[in-house]
Motif scaffolding. Structure first.
Motif, PDB file in Angstrom:
ATOM      1  N   ARG A 163       0.756  -1.305  -0.079  1.00 25.36           N
ATOM      2  CA  ARG A 163      -0.083  -0.104  -0.033  1.00 25.36           C
ATOM      3  C   ARG A 163       0.867   1.292  -0.031  1.00 25.36           C
ATOM      4  N   GLY A 164       2.343   1.077   0.388  1.00 23.92           N
ATOM      5  CA  GLY A 164       2.698   2.530   0.853  1.00 23.92           C
ATOM      6  C   GLY A 164       3.966   2.616   0.269  1.00 23.92           C
ATOM      7  N   THR A 165       4.524   1.653  -0.601  1.00 20.35           N
ATOM      8  CA  THR A 165       5.938   1.859  -1.192  1.00 20.35           C
ATOM      9  C   THR A 165       5.669   1.825  -2.816  1.00 20.35           C
ATOM     10  N   ASN A 166       6.541   2.561  -3.528  1.00 22.30           N
ATOM     11  CA  ASN A 166       6.502   2.379  -4.940  1.00 22.30           C
ATOM     12  C   ASN A 166       6.656   0.973  -5.650  1.00 22.30           C
ATOM     13  N   LEU A 169       3.287  -0.796  -4.804  1.00 27.92           N
ATOM     14  CA  LEU A 169       2.271  -0.347  -5.706  1.00 27.92           C
ATOM     15  C   LEU A 169       2.638  -0.833  -7.145  1.00 27.92           C
ATOM     16  N   ALA A 170       3.796  -1.081  -7.375  1.00 28.04           N
ATOM     17  CA  ALA A 170       4.111  -1.492  -8.986  1.00 28.04           C
ATOM     18  C   ALA A 170       3.928  -2.776  -8.985  1.00 28.04           C
ATOM     19  N   ARG A 172       1.400  -4.234  -7.629  1.00 26.80           N
ATOM     20  CA  ARG A 172       0.046  -4.472  -7.720  1.00 26.80           C
ATOM     21  C   ARG A 172      -0.543  -4.120  -9.061  1.00 26.80           C
ATOM     22  N   ILE A 186       9.610   2.223 -14.321  1.00 28.06           N
ATOM     23  CA  ILE A 186       9.908   1.140 -13.263  1.00 28.06           C
ATOM     24  C   ILE A 186      10.565  -0.262 -13.858  1.00 28.06           C
TER      25      ILE A 186
ATOM     26  N   GLU B  71      12.007   0.991 -19.909  1.00 27.21           N
ATOM     27  CA  GLU B  71      12.102   1.366 -18.847  1.00 27.21           C
ATOM     28  C   GLU B  71      13.248   2.571 -18.805  1.00 27.21           C
ATOM     29  N   ARG B  75      13.313   6.626 -18.810  1.00 24.36           N
ATOM     30  CA  ARG B  75      14.469   7.347 -18.012  1.00 24.36           C
ATOM     31  C   ARG B  75      15.325   8.467 -18.979  1.00 24.36           C
ATOM     32  N   ASP B  90      -6.930  -0.576 -10.096  1.00 20.99           N
ATOM     33  CA  ASP B  90      -6.798  -1.082  -8.658  1.00 20.99           C
ATOM     34  C   ASP B  90      -6.335  -0.025  -7.662  1.00 20.99           C
ATOM     35  N   LEU B  91      -5.535   1.066  -8.017  1.00 18.97           N
ATOM     36  CA  LEU B  91      -4.840   1.814  -7.230  1.00 18.97           C
ATOM     37  C   LEU B  91      -5.671   3.176  -7.240  1.00 18.97           C
ATOM     38  N   GLN B  95      -2.115   7.219  -5.891  1.00 23.08           N
ATOM     39  CA  GLN B  95      -1.219   6.311  -6.182  1.00 23.08           C
ATOM     40  C   GLN B  95      -0.565   6.012  -7.567  1.00 23.08           C
ATOM     41  N   ARG B  98       1.910   8.906  -8.001  1.00 21.93           N
ATOM     42  CA  ARG B  98       2.930   8.510  -7.401  1.00 21.93           C
ATOM     43  C   ARG B  98       3.752   7.771  -8.381  1.00 21.93           C
ATOM     44  N   LEU B  99       3.218   6.741  -8.817  1.00 18.49           N
ATOM     45  CA  LEU B  99       3.970   5.768  -9.772  1.00 18.49           C
ATOM     46  C   LEU B  99       4.371   6.432 -11.055  1.00 18.49           C
ATOM     47  N   ALA B 102       7.790   7.524 -10.256  1.00 19.54           N
ATOM     48  CA  ALA B 102       8.761   6.405  -9.555  1.00 19.54           C
ATOM     49  C   ALA B 102      10.129   6.814  -9.988  1.00 19.54           C
ATOM     50  N   THR B 103      10.423   7.290 -10.936  1.00 19.83           N
ATOM     51  CA  THR B 103      12.008   7.200 -11.230  1.00 19.83           C
ATOM     52  C   THR B 103      12.563   8.426 -10.445  1.00 19.83           C
TER      53      THR B 103
END
Lengths: 301, 244
Positions: A163-166, A169-170, A172, A186, B71, B75, B90-91, B95, B98-99, B102-103
């Motif tokens: 739930r709380g880390t990149n 989440l990635a 999921r 990623i 990826e 970058r 689902d997020l 979120q 946020r993803l 991510a980099t």
């Protein structure tokens, strides 16, 4: 009351072990669509590593064997991914499945023929694991209490990670749409590696408990626990993480329940009754308790 | 910024893209048009490394990225906004954003960019904690674009940003794309919606059956009913009918 608490704890510890293993299967499956039939070999490798340290390093206390068992399972999971599964990552799902079968056979036979472990070998675990403690009138085995507690902590830590880390989440997100995760920059390898490290860690925890319970290693020790974990994962809905946990606990509860209610004359058929129960659930909910309905051919699901 | 030289993509025996060459200069909006199945999405996927090129070269800012991993290309500053349904369902909205970042490691910069995106797309602020799955099609498209912006790309390739959107939303999304350019972004927009795309783009390429059929300035295409009819099958009359 005393009896009920003991049986509940019994169910929680067995169910917890299944949940740890089922969750490892579910995480790898959800991220990369791989049904890892070699998961049980992580337990075997963990057990034999503990055995090797015990024989060759002759530690004065069995304490140090516990982290060794866990680290060995993680390392084995990482090696499995790098050596066996990465080369077939983009191949059809059946290729991954057969790779896992092959890997499982290779590892088992390594221990049978190279290590020559045809008979079970004894490995000590710390005495306090098999000791009992008294809480009021209730007599509790330390191992069971610890098993239930460690499972609960591991699950909460995993939940926090998802739930709380990149990376959580990635993982999921990758379960549904790996390519779009890569579009975020990623690294696919890191997401897959994380899935294997977690599955190895959970298998390592389970392995330590399994070792504490049986006190010996043999090349086929991983088979039955992981078979049960598969049943638990299917019961919960294959690929669903919550389902793996609930499926594991439900399977543990069902085993303890049938153990109690079956008359002595047919107690040997306990597992048959358990599977009958699982079969019944799957007739009512073919997708498992928490699984989503899938249409074949629909990859977006 | 982006130079594509004789790029081909094959799926088994099927050639989806045949020796396509095109360039996108810094600060431009370039439209890539053509009917369904023309190979536009295959071309974009090959540029970003999601499908392998069977021939040719892709150069980003002087760096050959033809065989690079997706990826790594991201970058280097290029990314694709896939169709809106490729949000992480689902997020939560937050979120997802946020993803998108991510980099990056600059917490303050990420927070500032998140705020900027929420100012640009107010609906995302409203739905920040909701599961992305619960957004409407137009909202999902906005989220997909905002998520791409979170990586601070230099080159943004949008795959069918108007797909399935009501005309009013299309206008809003295209207005936004124009605004992104003023912020220094370079854009390659894949569209079936030729008129709206041409109204915003500086230049256009038209693909059909995997080949490049036309390249030129947007005005040139818009001014010529013959060209529009020939390549896109949409004369002025059709447009007037569709727009009213």
């Amino acid at each position: 009351m005393d009896y009920v608490i003991q049986q509940v704890l019994n169910a929680a510890s067995i169910g917890g072990e299944y949940a740890l293993l089922a969750l490892g299967l579910a995480i790898v499956f959800s991220v990369m669509g791989l049904v890892n039939f070699a998961h049980g070999e992580l337990i075997t490798i963990s057990g034999f590593t503990m055995y090797a340290i015990f024989i060759f390093a002759a530690p004065t206390s069995a304490w140090g064997l516990l982290p060794v068992g866990i680290i060995a399972a993680i390392a084995a999971a990482v090696v499995f991914e790098r050596v066996a599964f990465r080369p077939v990552r983009n191949a059809p799902a059946t290729t991954g499945l057969l790779t896992a079968f092959g890997l499982s056979i290779v590892v088992k036979n390594f221990f049978v023929s190279v290590v020559g472990a045809t008979r079970p070998r004894a490995v000590p675990t710390p005495d306090w694991l098999s000791s009992h403690i008294e809480i009021g009138a209730v007599h509790i085995q330390t191992l069971q209490l610890l098993e239930a507690a460690v499972t609960a902590v591991a699950l909460m830590a995993l939940l926090a990670l998802l739930r709380g880390t990149n990376i959580g989440l990635a993982m999921r997100a990758a379960a549904k749409d790996f390519n779009t995760v890569r579009l975020m920059g990623i690294r696919a390898n890191q997401v897959v590696l994380a899935a294997f490290v977690i599955s190895g860690l959970l298998a390592g925890l389970a392995a330590v408990f399994i070792m504490a319970r049986r006190g010996a290693v043999d090349p086929f020790m991983g088979f039955t626990p992981v078979l049960k974990a598969f049943v638990a994962a299917v019961l919960g809905g294959f690929g669903s993480l919550g389902g793996a946990v609930v499926g594991g606990l439900a399977l543990g509860a069902a085993e303890v329940l049938f153990q109690i209610i079956l008359p002595e004359s047919i107690a040997g058929y306990r597992d048959a009754f358990v599977f009958l129960f699982v079969g019944g659930v799957l007739i009512l909910r073919p997708q498992g308790l928490f699984g989503r309905k899938h249409q074949f051919g629909d990859k977006e699901g | 910024m982006l130079v594509i030289d004789q790029l081909s993509v094959s799926y088994g025996a099927i050639k989806a893209v045949r020796e396509v060459s095109l360039r996108v200069e810094k600060g431009e909006i370039v439209a890539l048009l053509g009917p369904n199945g023309a190979g536009k999405t295959s071309l974009i996927s090959a540029i970003i490394g999601l499908v392998p090129a069977s021939g040719g070269r892709v150069v980003l800012d002087g760096v050959d990225i033809t065989r690079r991993r997706t990826e790594d290309i991201v970058r280097l500053g290029a990314t694709v906004t896939p169709e809106g349904r490729h949000i992480f369902a689902d997020l939560s909205v937050g979120q997802n954003l946020r993803l998108g970042a991510a980099t990056r490691r600059d917490r303050d910069g990420i927070a500032a960019d998140t705020e900027r995106m929420l100012a640009m797309f107010p609906i995302l602020r409203e739905r920040f904690a909701s599961r992305a799955q619960t957004l409407s099609g137009g909202e999902q498209q906005q989220l997909a674009i905002a998520r791409s912006m979170m990586s601070r790309p230099k080159l943004l390739m949008l795959d069918e940003p108007s797909l399935g959107l009501a005309p009013k939303l299309v206008e809003q999304i295209f207005g936004l794309i124009t605004e992104l350019r003023t912020q220094g972004l370079t854009l390659l927009v894949v569209e079936q919606n030729a008129y709206d795309a041409l109204a915003m783009a500086d230049r256009a390429y038209i693909m059909n059956s995997g080949r490049l059929q036309f390249s030129g300035r947007s005005e040139e295409l818009l001014a010529s009913d013959d060209l529009m009819e020939l390549y896109l099958g949409t004369g002025t009359g059709v447009h007037a009918g569709a727009a009213s």
